[in-house]
Design an enzyme around this catalytic site. Structure first.
Site, PDB file in Angstrom:
ATOM      1  N   ARG A 174       0.842  -1.209   0.000  1.00 23.07           N
ATOM      2  CA  ARG A 174       0.000   0.000   0.000  1.00 23.07           C
ATOM      3  C   ARG A 174       0.871   1.252   0.000  1.00 23.07           C
ATOM      4  O   ARG A 174       0.563   2.242  -0.657  1.00 23.07           O
ATOM      5  CB  ARG A 174      -0.909  -0.001   1.228  1.00 23.07           C
ATOM      6  CG  ARG A 174      -1.944  -1.100   1.182  1.00 23.07           C
ATOM      7  CD  ARG A 174      -2.800  -1.092   2.445  1.00 23.07           C
ATOM      8  NE  ARG A 174      -3.656  -2.262   2.452  1.00 23.07           N
ATOM      9  CZ  ARG A 174      -3.861  -3.053   3.495  1.00 23.07           C
ATOM     10  NH1 ARG A 174      -3.285  -2.775   4.659  1.00 23.07           N
ATOM     11  NH2 ARG A 174      -4.653  -4.094   3.394  1.00 23.07           N
ATOM     12  N   PHE A 234     -10.773  -6.050  -6.029  1.00 24.40           N
ATOM     13  CA  PHE A 234     -10.768  -6.888  -4.818  1.00 24.40           C
ATOM     14  C   PHE A 234     -10.387  -5.980  -3.637  1.00 24.40           C
ATOM     15  O   PHE A 234      -9.435  -6.217  -2.918  1.00 24.40           O
ATOM     16  CB  PHE A 234      -9.788  -8.059  -4.940  1.00 24.40           C
ATOM     17  CG  PHE A 234      -9.967  -8.895  -6.188  1.00 24.40           C
ATOM     18  CD1 PHE A 234     -10.854  -9.956  -6.214  1.00 24.40           C
ATOM     19  CD2 PHE A 234      -9.243  -8.591  -7.355  1.00 24.40           C
ATOM     20  CE1 PHE A 234     -11.012 -10.721  -7.370  1.00 24.40           C
ATOM     21  CE2 PHE A 234      -9.398  -9.352  -8.505  1.00 24.40           C
ATOM     22  CZ  PHE A 234     -10.282 -10.424  -8.514  1.00 24.40           C
ATOM     23  N   ASP A 292     -15.467  -4.664  -5.653  1.00 23.95           N
ATOM     24  CA  ASP A 292     -15.520  -5.882  -4.839  1.00 23.95           C
ATOM     25  C   ASP A 292     -16.880  -6.525  -5.054  1.00 23.95           C
ATOM     26  O   ASP A 292     -17.851  -5.856  -5.384  1.00 23.95           O
ATOM     27  CB  ASP A 292     -15.317  -5.558  -3.352  1.00 23.95           C
ATOM     28  CG  ASP A 292     -14.806  -6.758  -2.549  1.00 23.95           C
ATOM     29  OD1 ASP A 292     -13.620  -6.774  -2.177  1.00 23.95           O
ATOM     30  OD2 ASP A 292     -15.617  -7.682  -2.297  1.00 23.95           O
ATOM     31  N   ALA A 330     -15.082  -9.445 -10.290  1.00 27.07           N
ATOM     32  CA  ALA A 330     -13.995  -8.682 -10.905  1.00 27.07           C
ATOM     33  C   ALA A 330     -13.595  -9.213 -12.286  1.00 27.07           C
ATOM     34  O   ALA A 330     -13.339  -8.421 -13.203  1.00 27.07           O
ATOM     35  CB  ALA A 330     -12.783  -8.658  -9.973  1.00 27.07           C
ATOM     36  N   ASP A 332      -5.808  -7.558  -6.199  1.00 26.83           N
ATOM     37  CA  ASP A 332      -5.436  -8.313  -4.989  1.00 26.83           C
ATOM     38  C   ASP A 332      -6.518  -9.348  -4.680  1.00 26.83           C
ATOM     39  O   ASP A 332      -7.239  -9.227  -3.685  1.00 26.83           O
ATOM     40  CB  ASP A 332      -5.241  -7.345  -3.815  1.00 26.83           C
ATOM     41  CG  ASP A 332      -4.764  -8.060  -2.552  1.00 26.83           C
ATOM     42  OD1 ASP A 332      -4.163  -9.149  -2.667  1.00 26.83           O
ATOM     43  OD2 ASP A 332      -4.993  -7.526  -1.449  1.00 26.83           O
ATOM     44  N   CYS A 378      -1.956 -14.203  -2.964  1.00 28.85           N
ATOM     45  CA  CYS A 378      -1.818 -14.700  -1.585  1.00 28.85           C
ATOM     46  C   CYS A 378      -2.039 -16.201  -1.528  1.00 28.85           C
ATOM     47  O   CYS A 378      -2.377 -16.741  -0.484  1.00 28.85           O
ATOM     48  CB  CYS A 378      -2.763 -13.957  -0.653  1.00 28.85           C
ATOM     49  SG  CYS A 378      -4.495 -14.190  -1.074  1.00 28.85           S
TER      50      CYS A 378
HETATM   51  N1  SAH Z   1      -6.959  -5.745  -1.174  1.00 31.49           N
HETATM   52  C1  SAH Z   1      -7.608  -5.959   0.094  1.00 31.49           C
HETATM   53  C2  SAH Z   1      -7.737  -7.416   0.464  1.00 31.49           C
HETATM   54  C3  SAH Z   1      -8.482  -8.249  -0.564  1.00 31.49           C
HETATM   55  S1  SAH Z   1      -9.264  -9.642   0.117  1.00 31.49           S
HETATM   56  C4  SAH Z   1      -6.887  -5.165   1.164  1.00 31.49           C
HETATM   57  O1  SAH Z   1      -5.845  -4.564   0.899  1.00 31.49           O
HETATM   58  O2  SAH Z   1      -7.354  -5.156   2.298  1.00 31.49           O
HETATM   59  C5  SAH Z   1     -10.151 -10.210  -1.240  1.00 31.49           C
HETATM   60  C6  SAH Z   1     -11.434  -9.450  -1.535  1.00 31.49           C
HETATM   61  O3  SAH Z   1     -11.889  -9.933  -2.803  1.00 31.49           O
HETATM   62  C7  SAH Z   1     -12.583  -9.663  -0.559  1.00 31.49           C
HETATM   63  O4  SAH Z   1     -13.062  -8.406  -0.147  1.00 31.49           O
HETATM   64  C8  SAH Z   1     -13.665 -10.379  -1.374  1.00 31.49           C
HETATM   65  O5  SAH Z   1     -14.977  -9.916  -1.080  1.00 31.49           O
HETATM   66  C9  SAH Z   1     -13.307  -9.993  -2.782  1.00 31.49           C
HETATM   67  N2  SAH Z   1     -13.676 -10.953  -3.821  1.00 31.49           N
HETATM   68  C10 SAH Z   1     -13.571 -12.301  -3.794  1.00 31.49           C
HETATM   69  N3  SAH Z   1     -13.883 -12.834  -4.982  1.00 31.49           N
HETATM   70  C11 SAH Z   1     -14.188 -11.784  -5.795  1.00 31.49           C
HETATM   71  C12 SAH Z   1     -14.568 -11.681  -7.164  1.00 31.49           C
HETATM   72  N4  SAH Z   1     -14.689 -12.766  -7.894  1.00 31.49           N
HETATM   73  N5  SAH Z   1     -14.767 -10.462  -7.678  1.00 31.49           N
HETATM   74  C13 SAH Z   1     -14.640  -9.352  -6.909  1.00 31.49           C
HETATM   75  N6  SAH Z   1     -14.264  -9.398  -5.631  1.00 31.49           N
HETATM   76  C14 SAH Z   1     -14.051 -10.594  -5.062  1.00 31.49           C
END
Ligand code: SAH
Length: 411
Positions: A224, A240, A262, A296, A314, A354
């Site tokens: 970040r 995400f 998201d 996404a 992410d 991750c």
């Molecule tokens: N970048 C964030 C952490 C991401 S965690 C940070 O810095 O805090 C992953 C996220 O992806 C979650 O909020 C989840 O709701 C979302 N997610 C999972 N599958 C998804 C999809 N197919 N499309 C969009 N969002 C998704």
């Protein structure tokens, strides 16, 4: 409180393991799988200490026995025998605290104190969110000694409260045998509202009672900060986004707009509140903010006309088990390809993974393939790994990696 000592102690549980498992322990790998156990002195109970002896009948390791997990033993101490007593545990905690000394100033009150195996606390995580500590267990083996561990942590760190979180695999055993539930308070009172803490001077909520992980993604702090440094004047897509942390750093770094994308309404609502918490910062206040609730992959594929100058990808782990590895690598390549196609000339993409079941080389390989296939030249800026409060000490512990690309200026 100390049930192990009030009962007449059973003879110490002894194990012998395969030659490969012996070698792995010697090299610092902390797990012994059930199928590697060759001899066991008696039936063992989850949470008791077990000693591994080697071929020559010498002490090799002592660890937490787990009758309920395919990971049958998690090593605490390898090579040299030491009594695992109160002083030993206090020393172990001190090592974890010492390791983080000087990493964070008063502008960061959310970080990881104990990162499981990598800090010698296998399957246990301790996160700080200002005055709140979250103790998360990924193995039931900690449950019989939970009171003692909590007392040690409370005495040393003096938190306002300690919240217990339980990994999915631990919840049934915790309820049926130990009367413990995910979200229990181990110390202090339940928070009146969301717990607010600082990361790099920005304010965030942590959903400590119900949120993913321990309520916030503490492991992305360094990425970040990089994004903040790249954001000036840019239109940012945070795909995400979860609670919008990348977007807030980008906004403070001077982004002209941020788009949180998201699939979860709950995540987007959290991002909205975090943005509101930081309106005291001029750059954040003047940054335009938009949210998109969508899947996404679909959205990136469909919105071909939309361009951004900085994109963060992410996603959650795309390979939850080894069998999903090949599919995940293909998915990363596709995702990075779609992200790169949305970049305006000169734009930057940060792609993160991750998934512990996809190695850094595999992920970077997939991302580079997508970059090579792109219609424009892409310049690789850097790759990153684990932040210092999330050290990775053995192969399976390496999960976090990111790669940054810059799109050529030509169309
Ligand atoms: N970048 C964030 C952490 C991401 S965690 C940070 O810095 O805090 C992953 C996220 O992806 C979650 O909020 C989840 O709701 C979302 N997610 C999972 N599958 C998804 C999809 N197919 N499309 C969009 N969002 C998704």
């Amino acid at each position: 409180m100390n049930t192990e000592q009030s009962r007449k102690p059973a003879a110490r549980l002894k194990l012998r393991v395969s030659a490969a498992a012996e070698a792995a322990l010697r090299e610092g790998h902390p797990w012994v799988f059930a199928e590697a156990v060759r001899e066991q002195s008696r039936a063992g109970q989850t949470g008791e200490l077990a000693v591994v002896y080697d071929r020559q009948d010498r002490f090799l390791a002592v660890g937490l026995f787990d009758a309920d997990s395919p990971i049958r033993l998690r090593a605490l101490q390898v090579g040299r025998p030491e009594p695992i007593d109160a002083g030993w545990w206090a020393g172990r905690l001190e090592q974890a605290l010492e390791r983080r000394r000087g990493l964070f100033d008063a502008r960061t009150t959310g970080y990881r104190w104990i990162h499981g195996e990598n800090d010698g606390w296998p399957g246990l995580v301790l996160d700080r969110y200002d005055g709140t500590l979250v103790l998360k267990l990924y193995t039931a083996a900690w449950l019989p000694r939970l009171d003692r561990i909590a007392a040690l942590v409370i005495e040393r760190l003096r938190p306002e409260r300690v919240v217990l979180r339980l990994g999915r695999n631990v919840r049934d055993i915790a309820a049926s045998r130990f009367s413990r539930t995910d979200g229990d308070l181990l110390h202090g009172a339940a928070p009146a509202g969301p717990v607010v803490f600082l990361e790099s001077g920005l304010r965030f909520e942590a959903d400590v009672l119900r949120g993913q992980k321990t309520g916030f993604f503490l492991d992305q702090r360094e990425n970040r900060r990089r994004v903040e440094g790249l954001a000036r004047g840019r239109r940012v897509l945070n795909a995400f986004s979860y609670s919008g942390a990348f977007s807030l750093y980008a906004a403070r770094g001077g982004a002209s707009s941020v788009t949180d994308l998201d699939v979860s309404e709950h995540a987007l609502a959290g991002a909205e509140r975090n943005f509101a918490l930081n309106q005291g910062n001029g750059a954040v206040a003047s940054c335009a903010r938009e949210t998109v609730r969508a899947e996404a992959f679909d959205w990136l594929g469909a919105s071909a006309d939309k361009r951004f100058d900085l994109i963060i990808l992410d996603p959650p782990s795309l390979a939850r088990r080894q069998a999903e590895q090949a599919g995940a690598i293909r998915a990363y390549e596709r995702l990075v390809g779609m992200g790169l196609a949305r970049l305006a000339p000169g734009g930057v993409l940060a792609a993160c993974s991750c998934s512990a079941h996809v190695s850094a080389d595999q992920f970077f390989g997939a991302a580079r393939k997508a970059a090579a296939r792109s219609a424009r030249p892409m310049r690789e800026l850097q790759t990153t790994g684990h932040p210092p409060d999330h050290p990775a000490a053995f192969k399976e512990a390496h999960y976090l990696k990111a790669i940054f690309f810059e799109a050529g200026r030509r169309k």
